[in-house]
Design a protein around this motif. Structure first.
Motif, PDB file in Angstrom:
ATOM      1  N   HIS A 156       0.853  -1.185   0.000  1.00 26.82           N
ATOM      2  CA  HIS A 156       0.000   0.000   0.000  1.00 26.82           C
ATOM      3  C   HIS A 156       0.888   1.233   0.000  1.00 26.82           C
ATOM      4  O   HIS A 156       1.798   1.338   0.813  1.00 26.82           O
ATOM      5  CB  HIS A 156      -0.901   0.038   1.238  1.00 26.82           C
ATOM      6  N   ILE A 157       0.638   2.133  -0.915  1.00 26.55           N
ATOM      7  CA  ILE A 157       1.331   3.419  -0.920  1.00 26.55           C
ATOM      8  C   ILE A 157       0.272   4.481  -0.669  1.00 26.55           C
ATOM      9  O   ILE A 157      -0.656   4.645  -1.478  1.00 26.55           O
ATOM     10  CB  ILE A 157       2.069   3.662  -2.248  1.00 26.55           C
ATOM     11  N   ASP A 158       0.391   5.133   0.492  1.00 25.06           N
ATOM     12  CA  ASP A 158      -0.653   6.051   0.958  1.00 25.06           C
ATOM     13  C   ASP A 158      -2.019   5.373   0.876  1.00 25.06           C
ATOM     14  O   ASP A 158      -3.010   5.966   0.441  1.00 25.06           O
ATOM     15  CB  ASP A 158      -0.635   7.359   0.150  1.00 25.06           C
ATOM     16  N   GLY A 159      -2.046   4.114   1.273  1.00 31.09           N
ATOM     17  CA  GLY A 159      -3.308   3.388   1.380  1.00 31.09           C
ATOM     18  C   GLY A 159      -3.806   2.738   0.109  1.00 31.09           C
ATOM     19  O   GLY A 159      -4.797   2.021   0.125  1.00 31.09           O
ATOM     20  N   VAL A 160      -3.116   2.960  -0.983  1.00 24.59           N
ATOM     21  CA  VAL A 160      -3.571   2.416  -2.266  1.00 24.59           C
ATOM     22  C   VAL A 160      -2.729   1.183  -2.621  1.00 24.59           C
ATOM     23  O   VAL A 160      -1.495   1.252  -2.617  1.00 24.59           O
ATOM     24  CB  VAL A 160      -3.441   3.464  -3.392  1.00 24.59           C
ATOM     25  N   ALA A 161      -3.416   0.071  -2.912  1.00 27.19           N
ATOM     26  CA  ALA A 161      -2.701  -1.141  -3.318  1.00 27.19           C
ATOM     27  C   ALA A 161      -1.930  -0.853  -4.605  1.00 27.19           C
ATOM     28  O   ALA A 161      -2.508  -0.425  -5.602  1.00 27.19           O
ATOM     29  CB  ALA A 161      -3.680  -2.283  -3.525  1.00 27.19           C
ATOM     30  N   THR A 162      -0.627  -1.094  -4.560  1.00 27.33           N
ATOM     31  CA  THR A 162       0.240  -0.719  -5.673  1.00 27.33           C
ATOM     32  C   THR A 162       1.253  -1.825  -5.924  1.00 27.33           C
ATOM     33  O   THR A 162       1.759  -2.439  -4.985  1.00 27.33           O
ATOM     34  CB  THR A 162       1.006   0.578  -5.338  1.00 27.33           C
ATOM     35  N   ARG A 163       1.511  -2.103  -7.171  1.00 26.94           N
ATOM     36  CA  ARG A 163       2.512  -3.117  -7.508  1.00 26.94           C
ATOM     37  C   ARG A 163       3.890  -2.461  -7.466  1.00 26.94           C
ATOM     38  O   ARG A 163       4.267  -1.698  -8.353  1.00 26.94           O
ATOM     39  CB  ARG A 163       2.177  -3.735  -8.852  1.00 26.94           C
ATOM     40  N   ALA A 164       4.609  -2.777  -6.406  1.00 27.34           N
ATOM     41  CA  ALA A 164       5.822  -2.034  -6.077  1.00 27.34           C
ATOM     42  C   ALA A 164       6.906  -2.161  -7.135  1.00 27.34           C
ATOM     43  O   ALA A 164       7.729  -1.260  -7.297  1.00 27.34           O
ATOM     44  CB  ALA A 164       6.358  -2.510  -4.723  1.00 27.34           C
ATOM     45  N   CYS A 165       6.906  -3.259  -7.879  1.00 32.10           N
ATOM     46  CA  CYS A 165       7.999  -3.475  -8.831  1.00 32.10           C
ATOM     47  C   CYS A 165       8.017  -2.423  -9.919  1.00 32.10           C
ATOM     48  O   CYS A 165       9.046  -2.201 -10.549  1.00 32.10           O
ATOM     49  CB  CYS A 165       7.903  -4.873  -9.448  1.00 32.10           C
ATOM     50  N   ALA A 166       6.873  -1.782 -10.137  1.00 33.93           N
ATOM     51  CA  ALA A 166       6.807  -0.810 -11.225  1.00 33.93           C
ATOM     52  C   ALA A 166       6.841   0.628 -10.709  1.00 33.93           C
ATOM     53  O   ALA A 166       6.528   1.559 -11.432  1.00 33.93           O
ATOM     54  CB  ALA A 166       5.543  -1.044 -12.053  1.00 33.93           C
ATOM     55  N   VAL A 167       7.202   0.784  -9.430  1.00 32.51           N
ATOM     56  CA  VAL A 167       7.258   2.119  -8.843  1.00 32.51           C
ATOM     57  C   VAL A 167       8.711   2.465  -8.550  1.00 32.51           C
ATOM     58  O   VAL A 167       9.423   1.684  -7.914  1.00 32.51           O
ATOM     59  CB  VAL A 167       6.434   2.177  -7.538  1.00 32.51           C
ATOM     60  N   SER A 168       9.140   3.606  -9.017  1.00 33.50           N
ATOM     61  CA  SER A 168      10.504   4.042  -8.728  1.00 33.50           C
ATOM     62  C   SER A 168      10.595   4.469  -7.276  1.00 33.50           C
ATOM     63  O   SER A 168       9.665   5.053  -6.722  1.00 33.50           O
ATOM     64  CB  SER A 168      10.899   5.226  -9.611  1.00 33.50           C
ATOM     65  N   VAL A 169      11.722   4.168  -6.672  1.00 34.20           N
ATOM     66  CA  VAL A 169      11.872   4.457  -5.246  1.00 34.20           C
ATOM     67  C   VAL A 169      11.736   5.959  -4.995  1.00 34.20           C
ATOM     68  O   VAL A 169      11.197   6.387  -3.966  1.00 34.20           O
ATOM     69  CB  VAL A 169      13.210   3.883  -4.716  1.00 34.20           C
ATOM     70  N   GLY A 170      12.164   6.760  -5.946  1.00 39.95           N
ATOM     71  CA  GLY A 170      12.062   8.202  -5.766  1.00 39.95           C
ATOM     72  C   GLY A 170      10.622   8.685  -5.662  1.00 39.95           C
ATOM     73  O   GLY A 170      10.326   9.691  -5.018  1.00 39.95           O
ATOM     74  N   ASP A 171       9.718   7.919  -6.286  1.00 35.05           N
ATOM     75  CA  ASP A 171       8.312   8.307  -6.266  1.00 35.05           C
ATOM     76  C   ASP A 171       7.640   8.016  -4.929  1.00 35.05           C
ATOM     77  O   ASP A 171       6.505   8.420  -4.696  1.00 35.05           O
ATOM     78  CB  ASP A 171       7.544   7.580  -7.385  1.00 35.05           C
ATOM     79  N   VAL A 172       8.308   7.244  -4.074  1.00 37.39           N
ATOM     80  CA  VAL A 172       7.700   6.886  -2.793  1.00 37.39           C
ATOM     81  C   VAL A 172       8.213   7.741  -1.656  1.00 37.39           C
ATOM     82  O   VAL A 172       7.688   7.673  -0.544  1.00 37.39           O
ATOM     83  CB  VAL A 172       7.969   5.419  -2.442  1.00 37.39           C
ATOM     84  N   ALA A 173       9.249   8.515  -1.920  1.00 36.13           N
ATOM     85  CA  ALA A 173       9.813   9.349  -0.862  1.00 36.13           C
ATOM     86  C   ALA A 173       8.734  10.257  -0.289  1.00 36.13           C
ATOM     87  O   ALA A 173       7.993  10.895  -1.033  1.00 36.13           O
ATOM     88  CB  ALA A 173      10.970  10.171  -1.419  1.00 36.13           C
TER      89      ALA A 173
END
Lengths: 154, 139
Positions: free
Chosen positions: B39-56
């Motif tokens: 979950h990223i800010d509560g939204v189910a997200t497939r982490a493999c396709a998310v850049s780490v910079g976008d989660v900061a």
């Protein structure tokens, strides 16, 4: 009803290497609307000889239809310029929860031998569905995957 | 240094390799299978396709962060009670996807489940997954 080659019983040389040796059968209920095949129900029976953990056997049988039906509808590997064209799940589909029919399992151990439970029913998934499609439409498909015949899962 | 907020704590990097939270699995790497769902800010997200910079600066929750004070959520307990997993590899991502579904729809129908849960499970645990979702929803 289709019997698997029974290495475990018939040929001691092969039987020691193959964990199958179970007797299996399956039937399917389908409806076909144009190119859409809706699989309503699968009933699958396995005689694995002895049944140690029926709950796990049921799960293995159920799961075998994810493999068998994925193979029937989608499973195809093609080679182009020496390379497989299918490299991941975007080009090699695996059935998801919305596509999977209910699978009812019948475990009927008759004893006297040890058969496998994970893979045998994969082999009866395509014939069960293809026979049901033929019963519904009169049309026989002689090659798979069915996506190449314009059929997909409803 | 990149600060990530994972399960309410700040960490400076990645979930599996440096923090040791190995519940989140790497599967297909192209957001198809769902084994890496967080979950990223509560939204189910497939982490493999998310850049780490976008989660900061965002709040990440992994499977390790679902239980509170060691008490499993109703969803996790349903998973245990119904013996859902077989090999287990996809199950963390499956549970995270279902957890997000239940937050939005506490009593999902089969149709809701079909459209929301697109995780791949090669063991074929789908019948148990569906049963566990309904069990958790009515627990």
């Amino acid at each position: 009803v289709r019997h698997l080659p029974t290495g475990a019983r018939g040929d001691p040389r092969r039987g020691k290497r193959i964990g199958y040796g179970s007797y299996v059968a399956a039937a399917a209920e389908v409806s076909v609307d144009g190119g859409k095949v809706k699989i309503h129900r699968i009933v699958a029976a396995t005689d694995p000889g002895y049944a140690v953990n029926p709950a796990q056997i049921e799960r293995q049988i159920t799961g075998s239809f994810v493999y068998g039906l994925s193979a029937l509808f989608y499973g195809e590997c093609t080679v182009k310029d020496g390379h497989m064209e299918q490299t991941n799940f975007d080009s090699y589909n695996s059935m998801v929860i919305a596509e999977m029919p209910k699978v009812e399992c019948i475990i009927m151990p008759t004893g006297g031998f040890w058969g496998g439970v994970g893979e045998p029913t994969i082999c009866v998934a395509p014939p069960a569905v293809l026979n049901a499609i033929a019963a519904a439409t009169g049309k026989r498909y002689r090659s798979v995957p069915l996506k190449n015949h314009g059929l997909s899962i409803a | 240094m990149l600060l990530l907020t994972i399960n309410e704590q700040s960490h400076d990097v990645d979930v599996r390799d440096t923090i040791g939270m190995t519940g989140t699995k790497y599967g297909c790497g192209i957001a198809q299978c769902g084994a890496c769902t967080v979950h990223i800010d509560g939204v189910a997200t497939r982490a493999c396709a998310v850049s780490v910079g976008d989660v900061a600066g965002k709040k990440v929750t992994t499977i390790e962060g679902l239980a509170e004070n060691g008490v499993l959520t109703k969803l996790q307990q349903a998973w245990v009670d119904l013996d859902v997993p077989q090999c287990g590899y996809c199950q963390s991502g499956m549970i995270m996807a279902v957890s997000a579904l239940l937050r939005g729809k506490p009593k999902p129908t089969d149709v809701d489940i079909d459209s929301a849960i697109t995780n791949i499970c090669r063991c074929g645990t789908f019948q148990q997954v569906r049963a566990a979702i309904h069990a958790a929803a009515s627990a």
